[in-house]
Design a protein around this motif. Structure first.
Motif, mmCIF file in Angstrom:
data_model
loop_
_atom_site.group_PDB
_atom_site.id
_atom_site.type_symbol
_atom_site.label_atom_id
_atom_site.label_comp_id
_atom_site.label_asym_id
_atom_site.label_seq_id
_atom_site.Cartn_x
_atom_site.Cartn_y
_atom_site.Cartn_z
ATOM 1 N N LEU A 1 -74.207 60.511 37.470
ATOM 2 C CA LEU A 1 -72.794 59.899 37.853
ATOM 3 C C LEU A 1 -72.735 60.369 39.813
ATOM 4 N N LYS A 2 -72.921 61.349 39.402
ATOM 5 C CA LYS A 2 -72.944 62.378 40.636
ATOM 6 C C LYS A 2 -73.742 61.764 41.742
ATOM 7 N N GLU B 1 -65.414 56.937 34.560
ATOM 8 C CA GLU B 1 -65.955 56.294 35.685
ATOM 9 C C GLU B 1 -67.263 56.382 35.866
ATOM 10 N N THR B 2 -68.157 56.080 35.232
ATOM 11 C CA THR B 2 -69.245 55.194 35.163
ATOM 12 C C THR B 2 -69.229 53.689 34.491
ATOM 13 N N GLY C 1 -66.573 64.180 42.155
ATOM 14 C CA GLY C 1 -67.570 65.320 42.081
ATOM 15 C C GLY C 1 -68.457 66.398 42.249
ATOM 16 N N THR D 1 -65.661 60.730 33.303
ATOM 17 C CA THR D 1 -67.172 60.502 33.114
ATOM 18 C C THR D 1 -67.032 59.351 32.832
ATOM 19 N N LYS D 2 -66.334 59.150 31.441
ATOM 20 C CA LYS D 2 -67.449 58.346 31.005
ATOM 21 C C LYS D 2 -66.516 56.414 31.276
ATOM 22 N N GLN E 1 -74.699 62.013 31.650
ATOM 23 C CA GLN E 1 -74.417 60.677 32.340
ATOM 24 C C GLN E 1 -73.251 61.854 34.064
ATOM 25 N N HIS E 2 -72.533 62.959 33.674
ATOM 26 C CA HIS E 2 -72.204 63.497 34.532
ATOM 27 C C HIS E 2 -72.920 63.272 35.865
ATOM 28 N N LEU F 1 -64.242 65.185 38.324
ATOM 29 C CA LEU F 1 -63.906 63.784 37.712
ATOM 30 C C LEU F 1 -63.948 64.788 36.479
ATOM 31 N N SER G 1 -73.037 65.183 29.279
ATOM 32 C CA SER G 1 -73.210 65.911 30.569
ATOM 33 C C SER G 1 -74.597 65.330 31.869
#
Length: 119
Positions: free
Chosen positions: A52-53, A93-94, A82, A90-91, A48-49, A87, A46
Motif C-alpha cells: 500500500l505504501k 485503506e487498501t 505511511g 491497512t485493509k 499488504q501494508h 496508516l 504486513s
C-alpha cells in the motif's frame, strides 16, 4: 472534490509530449492501474501494508501526470501518512485505493483524445 480525469492536464500533456504519444503512455498507465489493483487484492497483512505504501508512492507521479486528480490526492494522502507511520487501517485503506483504481481505470479505458481537443 477533485476530478477522476482532469482533461486539462491530459491536454497539456498532449501538447508537451505530442498527441501521437498519448495512446502508448495511456496504455502503460492503464496497465499500471490493473497491476496495482491485482497486487493489492492478492496481498494480506504486513505485506499488504508495505505494498500500500509502495504503490501509493509510485501513483503520486503517474496519476498526477495523467490528470487522475482523485487518485493522485488519495495516493499522496496514503503515502504521507505511511511515511509518518499513521496508516491505521491497512485493509480499509487498501479497499478504498482499489476502488479508486477501478474508477480511474474505467474513466480512462475509453478515453478519446478527440474529446479534449480545442475546436
Amino acid at each position: 472534490m477533485s476530478e477522476i480525469m482532469n482533461q486539462q492536464t491530459i491536454s497539456s500533456l498532449s501538447k508537451e509530449i505530442g498527441e501521437e504519444n498519448i495512446p502508448v503512455l495511456l496504455d502503460i498507465f492503464l496497465g499500471e492501474l490493473e497491476n496495482y489493483q491485482a497486487t493489492l487484492s492478492e496481498s494480506e497483512g504486513s505485506a499488504q501494508h508495505e505494498l500500500l505504501k509502495e504503490i501509493s508512492h509510485a501513483l503520486k507521479s503517474s496519476a498526477a501526470s495523467f490528470g487522475a486528480d482523485r487518485l493522485c490526492a488519495m495516493a499522496i494522502d496514503i503515502d504521507t501518512r505511511g511515511k509518518q507511520g499513521l496508516l491505521l487501517n491497512t485493509k480499509q485503506e487498501t479497499q478504498s485505493l482499489i476502488k479508486q483504481l477501478r474508477e480511474t481505470y474505467t474513466s480512462y479505458v475509453d478515453f478519446n483524445l478527440e474529446d479534449i481537443k480545442s475546436p
